[in-house]
Design a protein around this motif. Structure first.
Motif, PDB file in Angstrom:
ATOM      1  N   VAL A 168       0.840  -1.207   0.000  1.00 28.34           N
ATOM      2  CA  VAL A 168       0.000   0.000   0.000  1.00 28.34           C
ATOM      3  C   VAL A 168       0.868   1.247   0.000  1.00 28.34           C
ATOM      4  O   VAL A 168       0.828   2.056  -0.920  1.00 28.34           O
ATOM      5  CB  VAL A 168      -0.958   0.012   1.216  1.00 28.34           C
ATOM      6  CG1 VAL A 168      -1.779   1.307   1.225  1.00 28.34           C
ATOM      7  CG2 VAL A 168      -1.871  -1.202   1.198  1.00 28.34           C
ATOM      8  N   THR A 179      -1.842  -5.054   2.261  1.00 26.58           N
ATOM      9  CA  THR A 179      -3.258  -5.383   2.409  1.00 26.58           C
ATOM     10  C   THR A 179      -3.622  -6.646   1.646  1.00 26.58           C
ATOM     11  O   THR A 179      -2.927  -7.056   0.703  1.00 26.58           O
ATOM     12  CB  THR A 179      -4.136  -4.213   1.914  1.00 26.58           C
ATOM     13  OG1 THR A 179      -5.513  -4.489   2.221  1.00 26.58           O
ATOM     14  CG2 THR A 179      -4.000  -4.027   0.412  1.00 26.58           C
ATOM     15  N   LYS A 192     -11.568  -6.957   4.673  1.00 29.99           N
ATOM     16  CA  LYS A 192     -10.423  -6.212   4.148  1.00 29.99           C
ATOM     17  C   LYS A 192      -9.436  -6.086   5.314  1.00 29.99           C
ATOM     18  O   LYS A 192      -9.774  -5.523   6.359  1.00 29.99           O
ATOM     19  CB  LYS A 192     -10.841  -4.827   3.657  1.00 29.99           C
ATOM     20  CG  LYS A 192      -9.680  -3.926   3.251  1.00 29.99           C
ATOM     21  CD  LYS A 192      -9.113  -4.298   1.899  1.00 29.99           C
ATOM     22  CE  LYS A 192     -10.087  -3.920   0.799  1.00 29.99           C
ATOM     23  NZ  LYS A 192      -9.540  -4.209  -0.547  1.00 29.99           N
ATOM     24  N   ASN A 216     -14.687  -2.733   0.059  1.00 36.06           N
ATOM     25  CA  ASN A 216     -14.375  -1.724  -0.952  1.00 36.06           C
ATOM     26  C   ASN A 216     -13.603  -0.531  -0.395  1.00 36.06           C
ATOM     27  O   ASN A 216     -13.270   0.397  -1.143  1.00 36.06           O
ATOM     28  CB  ASN A 216     -15.667  -1.224  -1.607  1.00 36.06           C
ATOM     29  CG  ASN A 216     -16.396  -2.324  -2.357  1.00 36.06           C
ATOM     30  OD1 ASN A 216     -15.780  -3.080  -3.110  1.00 36.06           O
ATOM     31  ND2 ASN A 216     -17.698  -2.437  -2.146  1.00 36.06           N
ATOM     32  N   ASP A 218     -10.679   1.871   0.878  1.00 36.90           N
ATOM     33  CA  ASP A 218      -9.280   2.061   0.528  1.00 36.90           C
ATOM     34  C   ASP A 218      -8.416   1.647   1.731  1.00 36.90           C
ATOM     35  O   ASP A 218      -8.691   2.067   2.863  1.00 36.90           O
ATOM     36  CB  ASP A 218      -9.028   3.529   0.187  1.00 36.90           C
ATOM     37  CG  ASP A 218      -7.573   3.803  -0.142  1.00 36.90           C
ATOM     38  OD1 ASP A 218      -7.150   3.503  -1.259  1.00 36.90           O
ATOM     39  OD2 ASP A 218      -6.856   4.285   0.760  1.00 36.90           O
ATOM     40  N   GLU A 221      -7.079   4.466   3.834  1.00 41.19           N
ATOM     41  CA  GLU A 221      -8.165   5.123   4.559  1.00 41.19           C
ATOM     42  C   GLU A 221      -8.588   4.281   5.762  1.00 41.19           C
ATOM     43  O   GLU A 221      -8.900   4.813   6.826  1.00 41.19           O
ATOM     44  CB  GLU A 221      -9.357   5.343   3.622  1.00 41.19           C
ATOM     45  CG  GLU A 221     -10.454   6.194   4.239  1.00 41.19           C
ATOM     46  CD  GLU A 221     -11.552   6.545   3.258  1.00 41.19           C
ATOM     47  OE1 GLU A 221     -12.298   7.489   3.534  1.00 41.19           O
ATOM     48  OE2 GLU A 221     -11.651   5.867   2.212  1.00 41.19           O
TER      49      GLU A 221
END
Length: 230
Positions: A168, A179, A192, A216, A218, A221
């Motif tokens: 990332v 990730t 995730k 979904n 990021d 984030e």
């Protein structure tokens, strides 16, 4: 919440705080987890729900409730989980109306009952996993043309092998984020997962695992959301 500009990103966070208290007649006296002491101690607990302005990294308390004792709600751990969920349910419409979709938590809330309950009422959780969490990779290759169920998983995660994680970003020299979308047998759902990987000591690599039920989101984030709860 008028104090947060409409253009700013926002999430919510929930956290329980131990309050030392002796005596027999005060409301809610019980054994609660004390992060400072690293063990459960006799006292009181308050549960705080806040909205966080991610742009300014500032939290605004929305709701504070005192956790009932086990004499009132029962000794099972699930009863306290239900109490925390009920606090969020009471403020659900307000949170949704202010654009909150994710709720950040610490490891205390990384339990199937809480995760399922939060998703059921329309939110995604951002939290932390044990560093040795039992996780498995998702099978993403073409399926052979044969009868029977399709293969879903592709091996257990081994934390000394970084080859199947996606890079990332580098946080600082020797510290990076990677990730992967993984399955948790314990939670019976896909997550995730973001791993904060510390390789500054070549003889002792360390890592911390963060997760979200939002596949979904990021990855960077996700990490920033979890860090904002402090």
């Amino acid at each position: 919440m008028d104090t947060i500009p409409n253009t700013n990103k926002r999430i919510a966070a929930i956290d329980a705080s131990y309050v030392p208290k002796s005596g027999k007649h005060s409301y809610g006296i019980d054994k609660f987890w004390s992060g400072v002491a690293g063990k459960s101690q006799k006292g009181q607990e308050i549960s705080s729900l806040a909205i966080i302005d991610l742009d300014y990294n500032t939290a605004y308390n929305l709701s504070v409730e005192q956790t009932p004792s086990s004499d009132e709600i029962g000794e099972e751990e699930e009863n306290r989980i239900d109490f925390y969920l009920q606090q969020i349910k009471k403020n659900k419409e307000y949170l949704i109306s202010h654009g909150v979709k994710h709720i950040a938590t610490d490891g205390l809330y990384s339990k199937k009952r809480f995760i399922d309950g939060l998703v059921e009422i329309g939110f995604h959780q951002v939290g932390r996993l044990r560093s040795d969490a039992n996780l498995r990779f998702l099978y993403k290759c073409p399926h052979p043309q044969r009868r029977g169920a399709k293969k879903k998983y592709d091996g257990k995660v081994k934390y000394d092998d970084f080859s199947r994680w996606e890079f990332v970003t580098e946080i600082e020299s020797g510290v990076s984020l990677v990730t992967a979308d993984l399955n948790s047998p314990r939670f019976k759902r896909n997550l995730k997962v973001v791993k904060l990987l510390d390789q500054r000591d070549p003889k002792n690599h360390r890592h911390i695992l963060f997760f979200s039920t939002d596949l979904n989101i990021d990855p960077l984030e996700l990490f920033e959301m979890y860090r904002s709860r402090f």
